[in-house]
Motif scaffolding. Structure first.
Motif, PDB file in Angstrom:
ATOM      1  N   LEU A   1      -8.449   0.150  30.968  1.00  6.50           N
ATOM      2  CA  LEU A   1      -8.638  -1.017  31.829  1.00  6.50           C
ATOM      3  C   LEU A   1     -10.133  -1.236  32.036  1.00  6.50           C
ATOM      4  O   LEU A   1     -10.901  -0.278  32.047  1.00  6.50           O
ATOM      5  N   PRO A   2     -10.550  -2.486  32.181  1.00  6.41           N
ATOM      6  CA  PRO A   2     -11.952  -2.708  32.576  1.00  6.41           C
ATOM      7  C   PRO A   2     -12.153  -2.089  33.965  1.00  6.41           C
ATOM      8  O   PRO A   2     -11.374  -2.361  34.876  1.00  6.41           O
ATOM      9  N   LEU A   3     -13.167  -1.252  34.097  1.00  6.52           N
ATOM     10  CA  LEU A   3     -13.331  -0.510  35.346  1.00  6.52           C
ATOM     11  C   LEU A   3     -13.952  -1.362  36.442  1.00  6.52           C
ATOM     12  O   LEU A   3     -14.730  -2.273  36.177  1.00  6.52           O
TER      13      LEU A   3
ATOM     14  N   GLN B   1     -15.471   2.538  40.067  1.00  2.00           N
ATOM     15  CA  GLN B   1     -14.950   3.420  39.014  1.00  2.00           C
ATOM     16  C   GLN B   1     -15.997   3.653  37.932  1.00  2.00           C
ATOM     17  O   GLN B   1     -16.184   4.764  37.456  1.00  2.00           O
TER      18      GLN B   1
ATOM     19  N   VAL C   1      -9.536   7.314  47.954  1.00  3.61           N
ATOM     20  CA  VAL C   1      -8.349   7.005  48.753  1.00  3.61           C
ATOM     21  C   VAL C   1      -7.161   6.764  47.826  1.00  3.61           C
ATOM     22  O   VAL C   1      -7.335   6.497  46.635  1.00  3.61           O
ATOM     23  N   THR C   2      -5.956   6.842  48.377  1.00  5.78           N
ATOM     24  CA  THR C   2      -4.756   6.613  47.568  1.00  5.78           C
ATOM     25  C   THR C   2      -4.802   5.202  46.988  1.00  5.78           C
ATOM     26  O   THR C   2      -5.105   4.250  47.694  1.00  5.78           O
ATOM     27  N   GLY C   3      -4.549   5.095  45.686  1.00  4.78           N
ATOM     28  CA  GLY C   3      -4.558   3.784  45.050  1.00  4.78           C
ATOM     29  C   GLY C   3      -5.948   3.298  44.680  1.00  4.78           C
ATOM     30  O   GLY C   3      -6.150   2.112  44.402  1.00  4.78           O
ATOM     31  N   SER C   4      -6.918   4.215  44.628  1.00  3.96           N
ATOM     32  CA  SER C   4      -8.286   3.789  44.312  1.00  3.96           C
ATOM     33  C   SER C   4      -8.550   3.828  42.815  1.00  3.96           C
ATOM     34  O   SER C   4      -9.641   3.493  42.363  1.00  3.96           O
ATOM     35  N   GLY C   5      -7.571   4.248  42.041  1.00  4.53           N
ATOM     36  CA  GLY C   5      -7.747   4.239  40.590  1.00  4.53           C
ATOM     37  C   GLY C   5      -8.338   5.517  40.035  1.00  4.53           C
ATOM     38  O   GLY C   5      -9.061   5.495  39.035  1.00  4.53           O
ATOM     39  N   LYS C   6      -7.986   6.655  40.630  1.00  2.00           N
ATOM     40  CA  LYS C   6      -8.495   7.933  40.127  1.00  2.00           C
ATOM     41  C   LYS C   6      -7.942   8.221  38.735  1.00  2.00           C
ATOM     42  O   LYS C   6      -8.644   8.725  37.871  1.00  2.00           O
ATOM     43  N   THR C   7      -6.674   7.879  38.517  1.00  3.31           N
ATOM     44  CA  THR C   7      -6.064   8.197  37.230  1.00  3.31           C
ATOM     45  C   THR C   7      -6.788   7.497  36.083  1.00  3.31           C
ATOM     46  O   THR C   7      -7.020   8.095  35.030  1.00  3.31           O
ATOM     47  N   GLU C   8      -7.154   6.248  36.281  1.00  2.00           N
ATOM     48  CA  GLU C   8      -7.884   5.528  35.224  1.00  2.00           C
ATOM     49  C   GLU C   8      -9.233   6.214  34.956  1.00  2.00           C
ATOM     50  O   GLU C   8      -9.683   6.292  33.805  1.00  2.00           O
TER      51      GLU C   8
ATOM     52  N   ARG D   1       1.541   8.281  32.130  1.00  2.00           N
ATOM     53  CA  ARG D   1       0.298   7.537  31.947  1.00  2.00           C
ATOM     54  C   ARG D   1      -0.633   8.222  30.949  1.00  2.00           C
ATOM     55  O   ARG D   1      -1.305   7.555  30.157  1.00  2.00           O
TER      56      ARG D   1
ATOM     57  N   ILE E   1      -7.970  -0.357  44.621  1.00  2.00           N
ATOM     58  CA  ILE E   1      -8.234  -1.326  43.558  1.00  2.00           C
ATOM     59  C   ILE E   1      -8.040  -2.748  44.120  1.00  2.00           C
ATOM     60  O   ILE E   1      -7.098  -3.001  44.862  1.00  2.00           O
TER      61      ILE E   1
ATOM     62  N   ASP F   1       4.194   5.630  42.530  1.00  2.00           N
ATOM     63  CA  ASP F   1       3.556   4.320  42.523  1.00  2.00           C
ATOM     64  C   ASP F   1       4.637   3.275  42.255  1.00  2.00           C
ATOM     65  O   ASP F   1       4.881   2.904  41.122  1.00  2.00           O
TER      66      ASP F   1
ATOM     67  N   ARG G   1       1.448  -0.633  47.459  1.00  2.00           N
ATOM     68  CA  ARG G   1       0.521  -0.379  46.365  1.00  2.00           C
ATOM     69  C   ARG G   1       0.390  -1.576  45.430  1.00  2.00           C
ATOM     70  O   ARG G   1      -0.472  -1.580  44.563  1.00  2.00           O
TER      71      ARG G   1
HETATM   72  P1  ADP Z   1      -4.856   6.858  42.560  1.00  2.00           P
HETATM   73  O1  ADP Z   1      -4.551   7.836  41.468  1.00  2.00           O
HETATM   74  O2  ADP Z   1      -6.265   6.907  43.023  1.00  2.00           O
HETATM   75  O3  ADP Z   1      -3.873   6.888  43.702  1.00  2.00           O
HETATM   76  P2  ADP Z   1      -4.065   4.965  40.599  1.00  2.00           P
HETATM   77  O4  ADP Z   1      -4.842   5.497  39.480  1.00  2.00           O
HETATM   78  O5  ADP Z   1      -2.603   5.235  40.658  1.00  2.00           O
HETATM   79  O6  ADP Z   1      -4.734   5.413  41.961  1.00  2.00           O
HETATM   80  O7  ADP Z   1      -4.324   3.389  40.645  1.00  2.00           O
HETATM   81  C1  ADP Z   1      -3.618   2.523  41.506  1.00  2.00           C
HETATM   82  C2  ADP Z   1      -3.186   1.289  40.734  1.00  2.00           C
HETATM   83  O8  ADP Z   1      -4.330   0.514  40.342  1.00  2.00           O
HETATM   84  C3  ADP Z   1      -2.429   1.612  39.481  1.00  2.00           C
HETATM   85  O9  ADP Z   1      -1.327   0.753  39.398  1.00  2.00           O
HETATM   86  C4  ADP Z   1      -3.433   1.355  38.368  1.00  2.00           C
HETATM   87  O10 ADP Z   1      -2.809   0.932  37.181  1.00  2.00           O
HETATM   88  C5  ADP Z   1      -4.295   0.251  38.949  1.00  2.00           C
HETATM   89  N1  ADP Z   1      -5.680   0.287  38.436  1.00  2.00           N
HETATM   90  C6  ADP Z   1      -6.489   1.360  38.352  1.00  2.00           C
HETATM   91  N2  ADP Z   1      -7.699   1.016  37.868  1.00  2.00           N
HETATM   92  C7  ADP Z   1      -7.656  -0.297  37.626  1.00  2.00           C
HETATM   93  C8  ADP Z   1      -8.620  -1.261  37.118  1.00  2.00           C
HETATM   94  N3  ADP Z   1      -9.857  -0.898  36.769  1.00  2.00           N
HETATM   95  N4  ADP Z   1      -8.211  -2.540  37.010  1.00  2.00           N
HETATM   96  C9  ADP Z   1      -6.967  -2.920  37.371  1.00  2.00           C
HETATM   97  N5  ADP Z   1      -6.034  -2.076  37.847  1.00  2.00           N
HETATM   98  C10 ADP Z   1      -6.359  -0.783  37.992  1.00  2.00           C
END
Ligand code: ADP
Ligand code: ZN
Ligand code: ZN
Length: 806
Positions: free
Chosen positions: A268-270, A274, A298-305, A337, A454, A623, A663
């Motif tokens: 994904l574009p960061l 991120q 924080v929860t939902g901040s996009g750590k996995t990406e 993922r 995000i 999620d 979320r």
């Molecule tokens: P965390 O692990 O921090 O709780 P997630 O990685 O699950 O957060 O991300 C939350 C949501 O945001 C997911 O559905 C993910 O696909 C989305 N997301 C993460 N990074 C981006 C991004 N750069 N652009 C758009 N969506 C994103």
């Protein structure tokens, strides 16, 4: 030429916790390498045991007759030098036996009860035929003579033989049949002229065989069935005519068949935040710098990406990546993922796999066929090489600490390996452990933050319901009026809800239902633990003991009792209160079967239920876009844990579960019911204010001399005879008090919470200390002395930085 092998034998006692010298028989000279398991005679009797070769030497260290190695169990090393060293380091830092550490690092299928056998290999020769002497396979038993074994090793090295493993009671290596053309393309063309022209299938088969013979292909029967349209019986018939050979080939069991073959996801574009985080991590990866990052997001901040793009960097450098998650069964979405991004390059290791699946994944990794490993705690020892990045997701989780020997913390193992591999470590969490956050404060770790969700999606609003007053306001059973109304609203809107029943510390403590008061130790500021057998409350740190009160010492009410409610009870209450709601229950009972978690989570994801009711196992990593309500039935039970981490655990749990709401585009709401709504852990969780919680909790830890300001060690002694156990622990406490400075605190001895477990009585001591150079040597000596007395039935356990004080 080395003539001596240094072997750690499978006899876990203190006296045998060192390498023993064994003579390498001349026929095996040059064949034996460190990391192979061997079969040796041990001690004066005829006892034979397995052992691990950890080193070689030119000549024995002393004069005298050495016993020879009797057999080699592994034709190829099962541990490389890095992991042999790691086992030694682990043994020293966790006070565990070297052999125990080695066994911890190997998959179950490599235990001695596994059958190993060889069959003819791709380059079978006369020597192969001579060895097999007409048999299809030859089992490698410990009584094979070394000369035969030497022959086998040579043949294996040249592919004259193939090695197979099979556990005694389980399925062997899985195979599928492939078609191997036996004739030349010209011969097939020749045959075509002899077959009737209207025998279409025969013609098709011969054309195909000619084609495969030309291009040297050996397709599987299954592929031929689906793509060519020939059946297995036609192929078998052709094999009978000598046109082809059906060859069984080993395949890996795939524990995640549902994820393969899918199109891979693209990065994904960061976001700007991120991007900043990823570039710092990738910098360290690129520079091969063993830096440890704490990613507080924080929860939902996009750590996995962030993890995924950091892994991509390591892979682009031709290196590998190791990612640890708390419990895979609870985080199927994470596996999905990672697999979704990197496909077959990913191997997955965790306790939910069958031994066979685990072994296959382990071998894929060891053979360099998987570049990314995702796994739970024990995957920290995965046989990956050339690791360029380490990730520990949800680093605050207590499952990263192993409770049995070797009592290691995954974080320590990973940081140790990272230093050797010159690779960075990313510790990620919305609620980092206090230890990690404090290290970031001191600059030991580099702090990276993702403070926003995000798209700046709002964090859910959290309302606190004071259960002390709820019953005047129309609460029914365990449900406040507010929570019931909110649940009903979700049903009306066809949205989903998650309900948490906090069973941490469940019914192990006494709380006043009128004022929320929990009885605490006067010395330690920790909740006292209920002991039903003696009808007393005990402190698990210092041993303080008192009777169970009949009236609340705080408000005088007689509504003081132990706290407890079960998921089943709540489920039936839900059926009565909200008859229209479809409820899925997730707890130890409903998830006992393999894949149980995934099944429930998938059903919930498919909207087969309106409410997911569960214990803390539902707090992690989910999620789901349509979850707009999270309800916490009882926030307090974890506050009553007899542990100085009770507040931290409660804060983490509430923050994590709140993060499950809202979320996607729909805003989320969280309702937390509590008898202690003014407790700071609950207040900060309501605001999702990790930093605020961190400051206040640090002040409290400082005042009480708890970690991270002090270190802790727990020493446990057990014996079948209670008197003996008690006597031993008191003398041990004395010994420690004498050896240590007066800055160290020796708490206890106290009986274990479950005083008698498997007919043994447990006693423990907790040591709190700051800087005690004498502690290590003293513990080693104590271990040594106690081991001398193992014959008299003592067992001792030393646990550094325990996460469990019960
Ligand atoms: P965390 O692990 O921090 O709780 P997630 O990685 O699950 O957060 O991300 C939350 C949501 O945001 C997911 O559905 C993910 O696909 C989305 N997301 C993460 N990074 C981006 C991004 N750069 N652009 C758009 N969506 C994103
Ligand atoms: Zn009270
Ligand atoms: Zn106490």
């Amino acid at each position: 030429m080395s003539t001596v092998a240094k072997v750690i034998v499978d006899v876990p006692t203190m006296q045998t916790d060192r390498p023993f010298d064994y003579l390498i028989p001349s026929v095996l000279a040059g064949e034996i390498r460190p990391g192979m398991r061997v079969w040796v005679q041990f001690g004066s009797g005829k006892r034979q045991v397995s052992g691990m070769v950890v080193g070689l030497a030119e000549a024995p260290a002393f004069d005298g007759e050495l016993k020879p190695i009797l057999a080699v169990l592994d034709p190829e090393p099962v541990m490389d030098q890095e992991r042999l060293d790691l086992a030694h380091w682990l043994a020293q830092t966790t006070y565990a036996f070297w052999i125990t550490c080695i066994q911890t690092m190997l998959p179950t299928m490599l235990k001695v009860d596994t059958v190993r056998y060889v069959t003819a290999g791709p380059a079978a020769s006369d020597a192969t035929a001579a060895l097999l002497a007409g048999r299809d396979q030859l089992e490698l038993t410990p009584d094979l003579d070394p000369a035969t074994m030497a022959q086998i090793l040579t043949l294996l090295a040249h592919e004259g033989l193939t090695l197979h493993y099979q556990s005694k009671d389980r399925a062997k290596v899985k195979t599928v049949d492939h078609v191997v053309p036996l004739l030349t393309p010209e011969a097939y063309a020749e045959l075509q002229t002899t077959v009737r022209a209207n025998a279409a299938k025969q013609q098709l088969l011969l054309t195909s065989l000619a084609n495969w013979a030309t291009t040297k292909q050996t397709p599987s029967v299954k592929t031929i069935e689906t793509t060519v349209g020939l059946t297995r019986s036609q192929l078998t018939a052709a094999a009978g005519k000598g046109w082809l050979r059906l060859e069984p080939r080993e395949v890996y069991r795939n524990p995640y068949p549902q994820y393969t073959g899918e199109k891979l996801t693209t990065p994904l574009p960061l976001t700007t935040d991120q991007q900043a985080v990823v570039s710092q991590i990738n910098d360290a990866t690129g520079a091969k710098r063993a830096e440890t990052f704490l990613l507080e997001g924080v929860t939902g901040s996009g750590k996995t990406e962030v993890y995924l793009q950091a892994i991509a960097k390591a892979l682009a450098m031709g290196r590998t990546a190791l990612m640890l998650v708390p419990e895979i069964a609870l985080t199927p979405q994470m596996v999905q993922r990672v697999k979704g991004r990197f496909g077959n390059a990913v191997a997955v290791l965790h306790s939910g796999l069958s031994d066979g699946e685990k072994f296959d994944e382990w071998r894929r990794i060891a053979r360099g066929e998987a570049a990314v490993v995702v796994g739970a705690r024990s995957a920290a020892f995965a046989p990956l090489t050339n690791i360029g990045l380490f990730i520990i997701d949800e680093e605050h989780e207590s499952s990263y600490k192993q409770d049995d020997a070797p009592r290691y913390h995954t974080r320590d193992v990973i940081r140790h390996r990272a230093a050797l591999h010159h690779a960075p470590v990313v510790l990620g969490s919305a609620t980092p452990s206090l230890e990690s956050r404090a290290r970031a404060e001191k600059g030991v770790y580099t702090l990276l933050r993702l403070p926003n969700r995000i798209n700046h999606q709002a964090l859910p609003t959290v309302s606190l319901i004071d259960m002390r007053e709820a019953y005047q306001n129309g609460a029914q059973g365990d449900f406040s009026k507010e929570l019931l109304t909110a649940l009903q609203l979700r049903l009306d809107r066809h949205e989903q809800s998650v309900l948490l029943l906090n069973r941490r510390g469940y019914s192990s403590f006494v709380m006043c239902r009128e004022c929320g008061y929990v009885v605490q130790c006067p010395n330690c500021d920790i909740s006292l633990t209920l002991h039903m057998d003696t009808h007393t409350l005990k402190c698990h740190y210092c041993g303080h003991e008192e009777a169970i009160p009949h009236v609340c010492p705080n408000c005088g009410s007689n509504k003081i009792r132990y706290y407890g409610t079960g998921t089943q009870k709540v489920e039936s209450a839900l059926h009565e209160l909200l008859p229209a709601a479809r409820v899925l229950r997730m707890d130890v009972d409903t998830t006992r079967k393999k894949g149980g978690h995934e099944k429930i989570l998938r059903a919930f994801g498919n909207h087969e239920a309106d409410i997911l009711l569960g214990t803390q196992m539902i707090a992690k990593g989910l999620d789901y876009p349509d979850v707009t309500l999270v309800g916490v039935i009882n926030a307090d039970t974890s506050l009553g844990l007899p542990d100085f981490r009770a507040s931290e655990r409660t804060f983490q749990l509430l923050t994590q579960v709140s993060g499950r709401a809202g979320r996607a585009d729909k805003p989320g709401e969280v309702i937390v019911q509590s008898f202690n709504p003014d407790h700071y852990a609950i207040r900060y969780a309501q605001k999702q204010d990790y930093e605020g919680f961190f400051r206040q909790e640090m002040a409290i830890r400082h005042r009480g001399d708890y970690p991270p300001y002090f270190f802790t060690v727990k020493v446990t002694v057990s014996h079948q005879d209670e008197q003996q156990a008690a006597k031993a622990i008191y003398s041990l406490a004395n010994e420690l008090k004498q050896a240590l400075s007066d800055q160290a605190l020796v708490l206890g001895p106290t009986p274990g919470a479950i005083a008698r477990l498997k007919n043994r009585y447990y006693y423990q001591i907790v040591i709190k200390y700051k800087n005690e150079p004498q502690l290590g040597p003293t513990l080693a000596r104590i271990l040594d002395e106690t081991q001398q007395s193992t014959r008299r039935g003592f067992q001792i356990g030393i646990d550094r930085e325990p996460v469990n004080f019960i």
